[in-house]
Design an enzyme around this catalytic site. Structure first.
Site, PDB file in Angstrom:
ATOM      1  N   TYR A  32       0.864  -1.179   0.000  1.00  0.00           N
ATOM      2  CA  TYR A  32       0.000   0.000   0.000  1.00  0.00           C
ATOM      3  C   TYR A  32       0.908   1.238   0.000  1.00  0.00           C
ATOM      4  CZ  TYR A  32      -4.650   1.967   0.163  1.00  0.00           C
ATOM      5  OH  TYR A  32      -5.823   2.597  -0.191  1.00  0.00           O
ATOM      6  N   HIS A  37       7.470   5.343   1.162  1.00  0.00           N
ATOM      7  CA  HIS A  37       8.136   4.149   0.633  1.00  0.00           C
ATOM      8  C   HIS A  37       8.942   4.507  -0.620  1.00  0.00           C
ATOM      9  CE1 HIS A  37       4.324   2.359   2.449  1.00  0.00           C
ATOM     10  NE2 HIS A  37       5.264   1.702   3.106  1.00  0.00           N
ATOM     11  N   GLN A  61       4.083  -9.723  13.166  1.00  0.00           N
ATOM     12  CA  GLN A  61       4.204  -8.458  13.882  1.00  0.00           C
ATOM     13  C   GLN A  61       2.863  -7.828  14.246  1.00  0.00           C
ATOM     14  OE1 GLN A  61       6.397  -6.863  10.418  1.00  0.00           O
ATOM     15  NE2 GLN A  61       5.348  -4.936  10.808  1.00  0.00           N
ATOM     16  N   GLN A 155      11.810   1.185  15.337  1.00  0.00           N
ATOM     17  CA  GLN A 155      12.051   0.034  14.457  1.00  0.00           C
ATOM     18  C   GLN A 155      13.439   0.128  13.821  1.00  0.00           C
ATOM     19  OE1 GLN A 155       9.085  -1.651  11.544  1.00  0.00           O
ATOM     20  NE2 GLN A 155      10.218  -0.371  10.123  1.00  0.00           N
ATOM     21  N   VAL A 178       8.734  11.314   5.221  1.00  0.00           N
ATOM     22  CA  VAL A 178       8.027  12.097   4.197  1.00  0.00           C
ATOM     23  C   VAL A 178       6.636  12.444   4.738  1.00  0.00           C
ATOM     24  CG1 VAL A 178       7.151  12.104   1.827  1.00  0.00           C
ATOM     25  CG2 VAL A 178       9.316  10.957   2.363  1.00  0.00           C
ATOM     26  N   SER A 187       1.545   7.457   5.975  1.00  0.00           N
ATOM     27  CA  SER A 187       1.433   6.113   6.525  1.00  0.00           C
ATOM     28  C   SER A 187       0.307   5.394   5.809  1.00  0.00           C
ATOM     29  CB  SER A 187       1.101   6.197   8.025  1.00  0.00           C
ATOM     30  OG  SER A 187       0.659   4.932   8.489  1.00  0.00           O
ATOM     31  N   ARG A 189      -1.635   3.528   7.132  1.00  0.00           N
ATOM     32  CA  ARG A 189      -2.773   3.509   8.067  1.00  0.00           C
ATOM     33  C   ARG A 189      -3.576   4.807   8.025  1.00  0.00           C
ATOM     34  NH1 ARG A 189       0.733   0.000  11.488  1.00  0.00           N
ATOM     35  NH2 ARG A 189      -0.345  -1.999  11.553  1.00  0.00           N
TER      36      ARG A 189
HETATM   37  P1  AMP Z   1       5.649  -0.241   6.187  1.00  0.00           P
HETATM   38  O1  AMP Z   1       5.147  -0.589   4.828  1.00  0.00           O
HETATM   39  O2  AMP Z   1       4.741   0.644   6.969  1.00  0.00           O
HETATM   40  O3  AMP Z   1       6.168  -1.434   6.950  1.00  0.00           O
HETATM   41  O4  AMP Z   1       6.950   0.651   5.937  1.00  0.00           O
HETATM   42  C1  AMP Z   1       8.014   0.201   5.151  1.00  0.00           C
HETATM   43  C2  AMP Z   1       9.160   1.165   5.266  1.00  0.00           C
HETATM   44  O5  AMP Z   1       8.753   2.457   4.848  1.00  0.00           O
HETATM   45  C3  AMP Z   1       9.668   1.318   6.721  1.00  0.00           C
HETATM   46  O6  AMP Z   1      11.089   1.407   6.717  1.00  0.00           O
HETATM   47  C4  AMP Z   1       9.033   2.611   7.139  1.00  0.00           C
HETATM   48  O7  AMP Z   1       9.747   3.281   8.157  1.00  0.00           O
HETATM   49  C5  AMP Z   1       9.085   3.398   5.841  1.00  0.00           C
HETATM   50  N1  AMP Z   1       8.123   4.492   5.874  1.00  0.00           N
HETATM   51  C6  AMP Z   1       6.793   4.409   6.174  1.00  0.00           C
HETATM   52  N2  AMP Z   1       6.248   5.647   6.151  1.00  0.00           N
HETATM   53  C7  AMP Z   1       7.242   6.515   5.841  1.00  0.00           C
HETATM   54  C8  AMP Z   1       7.312   7.927   5.686  1.00  0.00           C
HETATM   55  N3  AMP Z   1       6.233   8.713   5.837  1.00  0.00           N
HETATM   56  N4  AMP Z   1       8.504   8.474   5.381  1.00  0.00           N
HETATM   57  C9  AMP Z   1       9.612   7.705   5.224  1.00  0.00           C
HETATM   58  N5  AMP Z   1       9.611   6.364   5.355  1.00  0.00           N
HETATM   59  C10 AMP Z   1       8.448   5.780   5.661  1.00  0.00           C
END
Ligand code: AMP
Length: 295
Positions: A32, A37, A61, A155, A178, A187, A189
């Site tokens: 998503y 990302h 997780q 994390q 970002v 996010s 979410r």
């Molecule tokens: P996730 O898909 O939420 O597990 O995130 C995958 C990766 O993207 C992780 O390393 C997160 O820290 C990074 N990530 C998620 N949101 C952001 C954001 N707003 N800015 C930078 N990196 C992000």
């Protein structure tokens, strides 16, 4: 962009690339995808020869009461975004490919210290699930530079610690958060928020910015900094947002302990719950050096 669904297929592809002397950049995600990302993928594209990203919603997780089944998914759009960001290989394993005997698995990775408190306190099995899947993905991908967002600052610390402790052949690269134009950290979410909650959500980053400004202006009392954040969240979220502050704290950016008085490189951490959606965010701030007496 090539899509690979099997562990053996990904290994063969990346081993062949490394045998030709090409470096590998890796961006693990739960899909998503959004600009956060994509920024990690672009950083990997800039630094390395072959960019691989994974999309895997890792059941380990998520606690039983969390959003595993509802977690947003859109693989078609993810493929388009990853292609545009310069990803060469999208690794999309099924749950049975990753956990053939079904989870829970017998071998897990626990990172003490960095996993405790904050997200670790609110989500007790979360970081063991993260460390275990990231260790597994590193083992599948092999030697690489791996890109993680500072958005999930705890994390990032857990992963750095695991890589150092277990001598994994991985260079961990942290990338800036970002944000949406109104400051809300991107996010997956955020998609769960109602209109009223989305309108109120920038309060999370506003609380962090105000607290960081207070520290830059000389505030050294951690309780006062916590209060600044809690007051802003309380004042700027109405009952229609069904919100509650989970934690707002200030810690040393490396040890996660709170120095009192505040000094050095600090991290402000916050989590706010909007109904069942928890939003987390953080910023770094360096406390100004106190003037020496008599100078
Ligand atoms: P996730 O898909 O939420 O597990 O995130 C995958 C990766 O993207 C992780 O390393 C997160 O820290 C990074 N990530 C998620 N949101 C952001 C954001 N707003 N800015 C930078 N990196 C992000």
């Amino acid at each position: 962009m090539k899509r690979i669904d099997t562990i053996a297929g990904l290994r063969a592809s990346l081993d062949a690339a490394r045998a030709e002397g090409r470096s590998v950049g890796f961006v693990p995600t739960m899909g998503y995808l959004h600009e956060g990302h994509v920024s990690l993928m672009r950083a990997a594209r800039r630094d390395t020869d072959v960019v691989v990203s994974s999309v895997f919603v890792n059941p380990l997780q998520f606690a039983a009461n969390e959003d595993l089944d509802d977690y947003p998914r859109d693989l078609e759009r993810d493929s388009e975004l990853a292609t545009a960001a310069g990803v060469d290989v999208l690794f999309v394993p099924s749950t049975t490919e990753m956990y053939p005997d079904d989870h829970p698995i017998a071998t897990t990775v626990t990172v003490t210290g960095a996993s405790e408190g904050f997200e670790g306190a609110s989500r007790p099995s979360h970081f063991a699930g993260v460390a275990t899947v990231v260790a597994k993905l590193f083992s599948i991908v092999g030697p690489c530079a791996a890109y993680f967002g500072e958005k999930d600052f705890q994390q990032l610390s857990v992963v750095r610690r695991m890589v150092a402790d277990l001598s994994m052949p991985v260079e961990v690269v942290g990338c800036e958060t970002v944000r949406e134009p109104d400051g809300l950290a991107m996010s997956s979410r955020n998609a769960y928020l109602t209109e009223a909650q989305r309108a109120a959500a920038p309060v999370v980053s506003r609380a962090l910015r105000t607290a960081a400004d207070a520290i830059r202006a000389g505030e050294t009392d951690p309780s006062a900094v916590r209060r600044v954040m809690a007051d802003i969240v309380a004042a700027d979220t109405g009952p229609e947002t069904d919100s509650e502050l989970d934690y707002a704290d200030v810690v040393d950016a490396v040890s996660f302990a709170t120095p009192d008085p505040l000094a050095g490189d600090l991290r402000l951490l916050i989590a706010v719950r909007f109904a069942s959606t928890r939003l987390i965010d953080n910023v770094g701030v360096t406390a100004p050096v106190a003037p020496t007496r008599g100078s």
